[in-house]
Design a protein around this motif. Structure first.
Motif, PDB file in Angstrom:
ATOM      1  N   ASN A  35       0.819  -1.209   0.000  1.00 14.09           N
ATOM      2  CA  ASN A  35       0.000   0.000   0.000  1.00 14.09           C
ATOM      3  C   ASN A  35       0.854   1.261   0.000  1.00 14.09           C
ATOM      4  O   ASN A  35       0.490   2.255  -0.636  1.00 14.09           O
ATOM      5  CB  ASN A  35      -0.929  -0.002   1.220  1.00 14.09           C
ATOM      6  CG  ASN A  35      -2.174  -0.834   1.009  1.00 14.09           C
ATOM      7  OD1 ASN A  35      -3.182  -0.362   0.488  1.00 14.09           O
ATOM      8  ND2 ASN A  35      -2.104  -2.093   1.398  1.00 14.09           N
ATOM      9  N   LEU A  36       1.980   1.231   0.708  1.00 12.78           N
ATOM     10  CA  LEU A  36       2.877   2.390   0.695  1.00 12.78           C
ATOM     11  C   LEU A  36       3.448   2.614  -0.696  1.00 12.78           C
ATOM     12  O   LEU A  36       3.609   3.762  -1.142  1.00 12.78           O
ATOM     13  CB  LEU A  36       3.999   2.182   1.706  1.00 12.78           C
ATOM     14  CG  LEU A  36       3.616   2.319   3.181  1.00 12.78           C
ATOM     15  CD1 LEU A  36       4.752   1.857   4.075  1.00 12.78           C
ATOM     16  CD2 LEU A  36       3.231   3.761   3.506  1.00 12.78           C
ATOM     17  N   ALA A  37       3.759   1.523  -1.396  1.00 10.84           N
ATOM     18  CA  ALA A  37       4.259   1.655  -2.764  1.00 10.84           C
ATOM     19  C   ALA A  37       3.188   2.271  -3.666  1.00 10.84           C
ATOM     20  O   ALA A  37       3.487   3.127  -4.513  1.00 10.84           O
ATOM     21  CB  ALA A  37       4.683   0.286  -3.292  1.00 10.84           C
ATOM     22  N   ASP A  38       1.943   1.836  -3.460  1.00  6.47           N
ATOM     23  CA  ASP A  38       0.839   2.389  -4.253  1.00  6.47           C
ATOM     24  C   ASP A  38       0.625   3.865  -3.938  1.00  6.47           C
ATOM     25  O   ASP A  38       0.395   4.678  -4.846  1.00  6.47           O
ATOM     26  CB  ASP A  38      -0.439   1.589  -3.973  1.00  6.47           C
ATOM     27  CG  ASP A  38      -1.611   2.082  -4.797  1.00  6.47           C
ATOM     28  OD1 ASP A  38      -1.576   1.938  -6.038  1.00  6.47           O
ATOM     29  OD2 ASP A  38      -2.557   2.640  -4.196  1.00  6.47           O
ATOM     30  N   LEU A  39       0.722   4.222  -2.648  1.00  2.00           N
ATOM     31  CA  LEU A  39       0.559   5.631  -2.262  1.00  2.00           C
ATOM     32  C   LEU A  39       1.691   6.487  -2.815  1.00  2.00           C
ATOM     33  O   LEU A  39       1.478   7.626  -3.238  1.00  2.00           O
ATOM     34  CB  LEU A  39       0.506   5.743  -0.736  1.00  2.00           C
ATOM     35  CG  LEU A  39      -0.755   5.209  -0.057  1.00  2.00           C
ATOM     36  CD1 LEU A  39      -0.580   5.177   1.454  1.00  2.00           C
ATOM     37  CD2 LEU A  39      -1.966   6.076  -0.421  1.00  2.00           C
ATOM     38  N   ALA A  40       2.900   5.943  -2.812  1.00  2.00           N
ATOM     39  CA  ALA A  40       4.036   6.693  -3.352  1.00  2.00           C
ATOM     40  C   ALA A  40       3.884   6.902  -4.856  1.00  2.00           C
ATOM     41  O   ALA A  40       4.331   7.914  -5.401  1.00  2.00           O
ATOM     42  CB  ALA A  40       5.338   5.941  -3.054  1.00  2.00           C
ATOM     43  N   TRP A  41       3.248   5.943  -5.530  1.00  2.88           N
ATOM     44  CA  TRP A  41       3.097   6.023  -6.985  1.00  2.88           C
ATOM     45  C   TRP A  41       1.938   6.924  -7.401  1.00  2.88           C
ATOM     46  O   TRP A  41       2.072   7.719  -8.323  1.00  2.88           O
ATOM     47  CB  TRP A  41       2.887   4.617  -7.545  1.00  2.88           C
ATOM     48  CG  TRP A  41       2.697   4.572  -9.035  1.00  2.88           C
ATOM     49  CD1 TRP A  41       1.531   4.435  -9.732  1.00  2.88           C
ATOM     50  CD2 TRP A  41       3.719   4.676 -10.023  1.00  2.88           C
ATOM     51  NE1 TRP A  41       1.742   4.443 -11.072  1.00  2.88           N
ATOM     52  CE2 TRP A  41       3.087   4.592 -11.285  1.00  2.88           C
ATOM     53  CE3 TRP A  41       5.107   4.831  -9.958  1.00  2.88           C
ATOM     54  CZ2 TRP A  41       3.813   4.661 -12.479  1.00  2.88           C
ATOM     55  CZ3 TRP A  41       5.818   4.893 -11.140  1.00  2.88           C
ATOM     56  CH2 TRP A  41       5.168   4.812 -12.376  1.00  2.88           C
ATOM     57  N   ALA A  52      -0.373   6.947   4.684  1.00  4.24           N
ATOM     58  CA  ALA A  52       0.983   6.401   4.785  1.00  4.24           C
ATOM     59  C   ALA A  52       1.453   6.383   6.235  1.00  4.24           C
ATOM     60  O   ALA A  52       2.078   5.414   6.690  1.00  4.24           O
ATOM     61  CB  ALA A  52       1.937   7.222   3.923  1.00  4.24           C
ATOM     62  N   ALA A  53       1.137   7.451   6.979  1.00  3.79           N
ATOM     63  CA  ALA A  53       1.524   7.507   8.389  1.00  3.79           C
ATOM     64  C   ALA A  53       0.821   6.416   9.188  1.00  3.79           C
ATOM     65  O   ALA A  53       1.424   5.779  10.067  1.00  3.79           O
ATOM     66  CB  ALA A  53       1.196   8.887   8.962  1.00  3.79           C
ATOM     67  N   VAL A  54      -0.447   6.184   8.891  1.00  2.00           N
ATOM     68  CA  VAL A  54      -1.198   5.127   9.582  1.00  2.00           C
ATOM     69  C   VAL A  54      -0.601   3.759   9.258  1.00  2.00           C
ATOM     70  O   VAL A  54      -0.495   2.888  10.135  1.00  2.00           O
ATOM     71  CB  VAL A  54      -2.686   5.184   9.193  1.00  2.00           C
ATOM     72  CG1 VAL A  54      -3.433   3.964   9.736  1.00  2.00           C
ATOM     73  CG2 VAL A  54      -3.327   6.460   9.717  1.00  2.00           C
ATOM     74  N   MET A  55      -0.202   3.542   8.014  1.00  3.50           N
ATOM     75  CA  MET A  55       0.422   2.279   7.624  1.00  3.50           C
ATOM     76  C   MET A  55       1.732   2.066   8.392  1.00  3.50           C
ATOM     77  O   MET A  55       2.034   0.953   8.848  1.00  3.50           O
ATOM     78  CB  MET A  55       0.685   2.262   6.127  1.00  3.50           C
ATOM     79  CG  MET A  55      -0.561   2.112   5.277  1.00  3.50           C
ATOM     80  SD  MET A  55      -1.282   0.474   5.455  1.00  3.50           S
ATOM     81  CE  MET A  55      -2.837   0.716   4.573  1.00  3.50           C
ATOM     82  N   LEU A  56       2.523   3.127   8.529  1.00  2.00           N
ATOM     83  CA  LEU A  56       3.779   3.015   9.270  1.00  2.00           C
ATOM     84  C   LEU A  56       3.516   2.720  10.747  1.00  2.00           C
ATOM     85  O   LEU A  56       4.246   1.936  11.369  1.00  2.00           O
ATOM     86  CB  LEU A  56       4.582   4.303   9.129  1.00  2.00           C
ATOM     87  CG  LEU A  56       5.155   4.575   7.735  1.00  2.00           C
ATOM     88  CD1 LEU A  56       5.818   5.944   7.699  1.00  2.00           C
ATOM     89  CD2 LEU A  56       6.162   3.492   7.342  1.00  2.00           C
ATOM     90  N   LEU A  57       2.482   3.336  11.308  1.00  2.00           N
ATOM     91  CA  LEU A  57       2.117   3.049  12.690  1.00  2.00           C
ATOM     92  C   LEU A  57       1.709   1.579  12.835  1.00  2.00           C
ATOM     93  O   LEU A  57       2.077   0.918  13.813  1.00  2.00           O
ATOM     94  CB  LEU A  57       0.981   3.964  13.142  1.00  2.00           C
ATOM     95  CG  LEU A  57       0.449   3.721  14.555  1.00  2.00           C
ATOM     96  CD1 LEU A  57       1.563   3.877  15.585  1.00  2.00           C
ATOM     97  CD2 LEU A  57      -0.713   4.675  14.856  1.00  2.00           C
ATOM     98  N   GLY A  58       0.959   1.082  11.851  1.00  2.00           N
ATOM     99  CA  GLY A  58       0.571  -0.326  11.868  1.00  2.00           C
ATOM    100  C   GLY A  58       1.781  -1.249  11.835  1.00  2.00           C
ATOM    101  O   GLY A  58       1.806  -2.288  12.501  1.00  2.00           O
TER     102      GLY A  58
END
Length: 204
Positions: A35-41, A52-58
């Protein structure tokens, strides 16, 4: 539950952990990376930054709760790597190990609990029910040994055997030490702070 030897562990060390929980932790991290790769793209707005911040917290939670907890037994001591603290218990200082809903090590009046391999009453009941179903498929001696036992019980049994072996060579009892696990703390604090900041900025 599994008992294994990690490449970076001390010679002869055994590590007890929960394979199922670790699988869930790695599954979340893989999901988050994709998902982070998709958000970055494709992400171009503040909502993407918050996501992205929520994903990193997860990922921080997955590491702290699922990937980090373990019990490590080497020639000198047992180490309980819990969520945010590490406890080192020299073999000579440990009076006994007990099981039940978790792995416990008793040092005098103190009781130290390992976070990993905790067992709820419901999980124990399911284990006993499954064992009864499997009894007919196993040799009687094996069925008797397995009956009603959980991963916690097997871990306690192995730790008791290791303690009996190690204490023969122990001199002084040693001192129990406990320390904060700063990598785990930072894995939670940094993305949590980032999540709060991005939410505040997005709401302005």
């Amino acid at each position: 539950m599994s008992a294994t030897v990690f490449p970076k562990a001390a010679p002869g060390a055994r590590t007890f952990l929960s394979g199922g929980i670790r699988f869930c932790g790695w599954a979340w991290i893989v999901f988050a990376v994709l998902n982070l790769a998709d958000l970055a793209w494709r992400g171009r707005d503040m909502a993407s930054v918050v996501a992205a911040a929520v994903m990193l917290l997860g990922c921080g939670i997955a590491y702290t709760v699922a990937l980090r907890p373990r019990v490590v037994a080497d020639d000198e001591a047992v180490r309980f790597h819990n969520l945010l603290r590490d406890v080192r218990l020299p073999w000579g200082a440990i009076d006994r190990f007990e099981g039940g809903d978790a792995v416990y090590a008793y040092v005098g009046e103190e009781r130290h609990r390992a976070f990993v391999l905790q067992t709820s009453p419901r999980a124990r009941a399911r284990t006993e029910l499954k064992a009864r179903r499997e009894d007919k498929k196993l040799p009687e001696a094996v069925a008797e040994y397995m009956r009603g036992r959980t991963a916690t019980d097997f871990t306690v049994e192995q730790l008791r055997e290791l303690a009996a072996e190690r204490k023969k060579d122990e001199g002084t009892p040693g001192t129990v030490t406990s320390a904060w696990a700063w990598p785990a703390i930072m894995a939670l604090v940094v993305p949590a702070a980032l999540t709060v900041v991005t939410i505040i900025i997005a709401s302005v």
